[in-house]
Scaffold this motif. Structure first.
Motif, PDB file in Angstrom:
ATOM      1  N   ILE A  38       0.027  -7.979  10.625  1.00  0.00           N
ATOM      2  CA  ILE A  38       1.135  -7.117  11.031  1.00  0.00           C
ATOM      3  C   ILE A  38       1.479  -6.196   9.866  1.00  0.00           C
ATOM      4  O   ILE A  38       1.276  -6.532   8.701  1.00  0.00           O
ATOM      5  CB  ILE A  38       2.374  -7.940  11.437  1.00  0.00           C
ATOM      6  CG1 ILE A  38       2.793  -8.909  10.323  1.00  0.00           C
ATOM      7  CG2 ILE A  38       2.127  -8.686  12.737  1.00  0.00           C
ATOM      8  CD1 ILE A  38       4.079  -9.660  10.609  1.00  0.00           C
ATOM      9  N   THR A  39       1.985  -5.016  10.192  1.00  0.00           N
ATOM     10  CA  THR A  39       2.286  -4.023   9.171  1.00  0.00           C
ATOM     11  C   THR A  39       3.685  -3.443   9.364  1.00  0.00           C
ATOM     12  O   THR A  39       4.223  -3.427  10.478  1.00  0.00           O
ATOM     13  CB  THR A  39       1.280  -2.854   9.215  1.00  0.00           C
ATOM     14  OG1 THR A  39       1.437  -2.136  10.457  1.00  0.00           O
ATOM     15  CG2 THR A  39      -0.149  -3.346   9.107  1.00  0.00           C
ATOM     16  N   GLY A  40       4.231  -2.946   8.279  1.00  0.00           N
ATOM     17  CA  GLY A  40       5.487  -2.215   8.310  1.00  0.00           C
ATOM     18  C   GLY A  40       5.454  -1.157   7.220  1.00  0.00           C
ATOM     19  O   GLY A  40       4.961  -1.421   6.112  1.00  0.00           O
ATOM     20  N   GLU A  41       5.935   0.042   7.520  1.00  0.00           N
ATOM     21  CA  GLU A  41       5.908   1.102   6.515  1.00  0.00           C
ATOM     22  C   GLU A  41       6.999   2.139   6.766  1.00  0.00           C
ATOM     23  O   GLU A  41       7.466   2.322   7.898  1.00  0.00           O
ATOM     24  CB  GLU A  41       4.551   1.788   6.458  1.00  0.00           C
ATOM     25  CG  GLU A  41       4.122   2.463   7.748  1.00  0.00           C
ATOM     26  CD  GLU A  41       2.696   2.990   7.681  1.00  0.00           C
ATOM     27  OE1 GLU A  41       2.414   3.839   6.802  1.00  0.00           O
ATOM     28  OE2 GLU A  41       1.864   2.551   8.500  1.00  0.00           O
ATOM     29  N   PHE A  94       0.809  -1.215   0.000  1.00  0.00           N
ATOM     30  CA  PHE A  94       0.000   0.000   0.000  1.00  0.00           C
ATOM     31  C   PHE A  94       0.844   1.268   0.000  1.00  0.00           C
ATOM     32  O   PHE A  94       2.034   1.254   0.339  1.00  0.00           O
ATOM     33  CB  PHE A  94      -0.929   0.019   1.219  1.00  0.00           C
ATOM     34  CG  PHE A  94      -0.221   0.083   2.542  1.00  0.00           C
ATOM     35  CD1 PHE A  94       0.213   1.287   3.072  1.00  0.00           C
ATOM     36  CD2 PHE A  94       0.014  -1.072   3.273  1.00  0.00           C
ATOM     37  CE1 PHE A  94       0.869   1.354   4.297  1.00  0.00           C
ATOM     38  CE2 PHE A  94       0.670  -1.026   4.497  1.00  0.00           C
ATOM     39  CZ  PHE A  94       1.096   0.193   5.007  1.00  0.00           C
ATOM     40  N   VAL A  95       0.187   2.353  -0.370  1.00  0.00           N
ATOM     41  CA  VAL A  95       0.722   3.702  -0.198  1.00  0.00           C
ATOM     42  C   VAL A  95      -0.361   4.512   0.518  1.00  0.00           C
ATOM     43  O   VAL A  95      -1.549   4.191   0.433  1.00  0.00           O
ATOM     44  CB  VAL A  95       1.087   4.372  -1.541  1.00  0.00           C
ATOM     45  CG1 VAL A  95       2.227   3.645  -2.215  1.00  0.00           C
ATOM     46  CG2 VAL A  95      -0.127   4.463  -2.451  1.00  0.00           C
ATOM     47  N   SER A  96       0.057   5.552   1.221  1.00  0.00           N
ATOM     48  CA  SER A  96      -0.908   6.395   1.916  1.00  0.00           C
ATOM     49  C   SER A  96      -0.457   7.851   1.882  1.00  0.00           C
ATOM     50  O   SER A  96       0.739   8.140   1.830  1.00  0.00           O
ATOM     51  CB  SER A  96      -1.093   5.936   3.372  1.00  0.00           C
ATOM     52  OG  SER A  96       0.057   6.222   4.142  1.00  0.00           O
ATOM     53  N   VAL A  97      -1.423   8.737   1.904  1.00  0.00           N
ATOM     54  CA  VAL A  97      -1.175  10.166   2.040  1.00  0.00           C
ATOM     55  C   VAL A  97      -2.186  10.703   3.047  1.00  0.00           C
ATOM     56  O   VAL A  97      -3.292  10.153   3.172  1.00  0.00           O
ATOM     57  CB  VAL A  97      -1.316  10.917   0.697  1.00  0.00           C
ATOM     58  CG1 VAL A  97      -0.222  10.521  -0.268  1.00  0.00           C
ATOM     59  CG2 VAL A  97      -2.686  10.683   0.074  1.00  0.00           C
ATOM     60  N   TYR A 139       1.482  17.367   6.483  1.00  0.00           N
ATOM     61  CA  TYR A 139       1.068  16.235   5.664  1.00  0.00           C
ATOM     62  C   TYR A 139       2.024  15.064   5.866  1.00  0.00           C
ATOM     63  O   TYR A 139       3.140  15.216   6.361  1.00  0.00           O
ATOM     64  CB  TYR A 139       1.016  16.626   4.182  1.00  0.00           C
ATOM     65  CG  TYR A 139       2.364  16.856   3.546  1.00  0.00           C
ATOM     66  CD1 TYR A 139       3.056  15.808   2.918  1.00  0.00           C
ATOM     67  CD2 TYR A 139       2.964  18.110   3.561  1.00  0.00           C
ATOM     68  CE1 TYR A 139       4.290  16.015   2.343  1.00  0.00           C
ATOM     69  CE2 TYR A 139       4.193  18.329   2.981  1.00  0.00           C
ATOM     70  CZ  TYR A 139       4.854  17.277   2.374  1.00  0.00           C
ATOM     71  OH  TYR A 139       6.091  17.482   1.800  1.00  0.00           O
ATOM     72  N   SER A 140       1.561  13.895   5.461  1.00  0.00           N
ATOM     73  CA  SER A 140       2.379  12.692   5.558  1.00  0.00           C
ATOM     74  C   SER A 140       2.206  11.857   4.296  1.00  0.00           C
ATOM     75  O   SER A 140       1.182  11.956   3.597  1.00  0.00           O
ATOM     76  CB  SER A 140       1.989  11.859   6.782  1.00  0.00           C
ATOM     77  OG  SER A 140       0.705  11.285   6.601  1.00  0.00           O
ATOM     78  N   ALA A 141       3.193  11.024   4.016  1.00  0.00           N
ATOM     79  CA  ALA A 141       3.132  10.065   2.917  1.00  0.00           C
ATOM     80  C   ALA A 141       3.909   8.828   3.337  1.00  0.00           C
ATOM     81  O   ALA A 141       4.911   8.941   4.047  1.00  0.00           O
ATOM     82  CB  ALA A 141       3.710  10.652   1.634  1.00  0.00           C
ATOM     83  N   SER A 142       3.439   7.662   2.925  1.00  0.00           N
ATOM     84  CA  SER A 142       4.127   6.438   3.333  1.00  0.00           C
ATOM     85  C   SER A 142       3.940   5.347   2.280  1.00  0.00           C
ATOM     86  O   SER A 142       3.038   5.405   1.436  1.00  0.00           O
ATOM     87  CB  SER A 142       3.614   5.938   4.685  1.00  0.00           C
ATOM     88  OG  SER A 142       2.298   5.420   4.575  1.00  0.00           O
ATOM     89  N   ILE A 143       4.809   4.350   2.383  1.00  0.00           N
ATOM     90  CA  ILE A 143       4.721   3.157   1.558  1.00  0.00           C
ATOM     91  C   ILE A 143       5.013   1.964   2.458  1.00  0.00           C
ATOM     92  O   ILE A 143       5.892   2.036   3.327  1.00  0.00           O
ATOM     93  CB  ILE A 143       5.702   3.218   0.365  1.00  0.00           C
ATOM     94  CG1 ILE A 143       5.566   1.979  -0.522  1.00  0.00           C
ATOM     95  CG2 ILE A 143       7.147   3.391   0.832  1.00  0.00           C
ATOM     96  CD1 ILE A 143       6.329   2.083  -1.822  1.00  0.00           C
ATOM     97  N   GLY A 144       4.251   0.877   2.294  1.00  0.00           N
ATOM     98  CA  GLY A 144       4.457  -0.239   3.207  1.00  0.00           C
ATOM     99  C   GLY A 144       3.738  -1.496   2.775  1.00  0.00           C
ATOM    100  O   GLY A 144       3.240  -1.610   1.646  1.00  0.00           O
TER     101      GLY A 144
END
Length: 217
Positions: free
Chosen positions: A178-181, A128-131, A162-167
């Protein structure tokens, strides 16, 4: 000729309109916020802050699923979170024989994030990606060593960013995952006025590696 992959009704039905709660924690590093002091005599560079520190929090969200090509699923949703902890740094320099110190600290961060991504063919892993939008408490400090007791000044405010992530998220069983990003967070730039008439421009930002545990209802 082979038949196209089919997403089973059991898999799809168990995932659509799912709510989840979770815990997460991580460590921020490689942050930056250039600290300078604007005074009646001019502007002086104090140094580059390297914001770092640990944080942990709670989160909850909703997500839906649509079948995608190749037997995968497209997953979309929204997540709310709250993190506590301290992400900070101090820098010092000599200005005309006077030691000047500047600091920045970020804490108590609220967030709302939009997530979307694709699963692998088995549906056990989501990439996934998130903003999103974040809001946190930022404390900016300045001190001058004019004598045996330094003069210290501080200003606190709540500001957005703001934030942005990939995980990735790995499903352990029907409910737990379980998650990791890897994430990037930046807060709005603001001019901070201290009581002694000096000022600085504050733009805290950091990168973090976060791990977590989710329970899906």
């Amino acid at each position: 000729m082979t038949d196209p992959p089919v997403v089973s009704s059991k898999r799809l039905g168990s995932d659509v309109s799912a709510f989840y709660l979770g815990l997460s924690g991580g460590h921020a590093s490689n942050g930056s916020d250039r600290f300078g002091l604007r005074t009646p005599a001019g502007t002086f560079q104090v140094g580059e802050l390297d914001l770092r520190g640990g944080y942990f929090g709670i989160r909850g969200g909703w997500r839906g699923v649509l079948p995608a090509a190749g037997g995968r699923d497209y997953v979309y949703g929204v997540e709310l979170g709250y993190d506590t902890g301290t992400i900070d740094d101090l820098v010092s320099t000599e200005i005309g024989g006077i030691t000047a110190t500047g600091g920045s600290k970020v804490s108590d961060v609220l967030s709302i994030r939009l997530r979307n991504g694709l699963t692998n063919k088995s549906g056990s892993v989501l990439y996934f990606v998130s903003v999103g939008y974040v809001q946190g408490d930022v404390e900016t400090t300045s001190s001058l060593a004019l004598g045996p007791v330094p003069q210290r000044f501080e200003e606190s405010d709540t500001r957005g960013g703001y934030s942005a992530s990939i995980g990735a998220e790995h499903k352990l069983n029907e409910n737990w995952s379980i998650t990791g990003e890897y994430e990037y967070v930046q807060f709005d730039s603001r001019t901070v006025e201290f009581d002694n008439g000096f000022s600085t421009k504050s733009t805290p930002r950091y990168r973090g590696l976060r791990f977590g545990l989710n329970y899906t209802f």
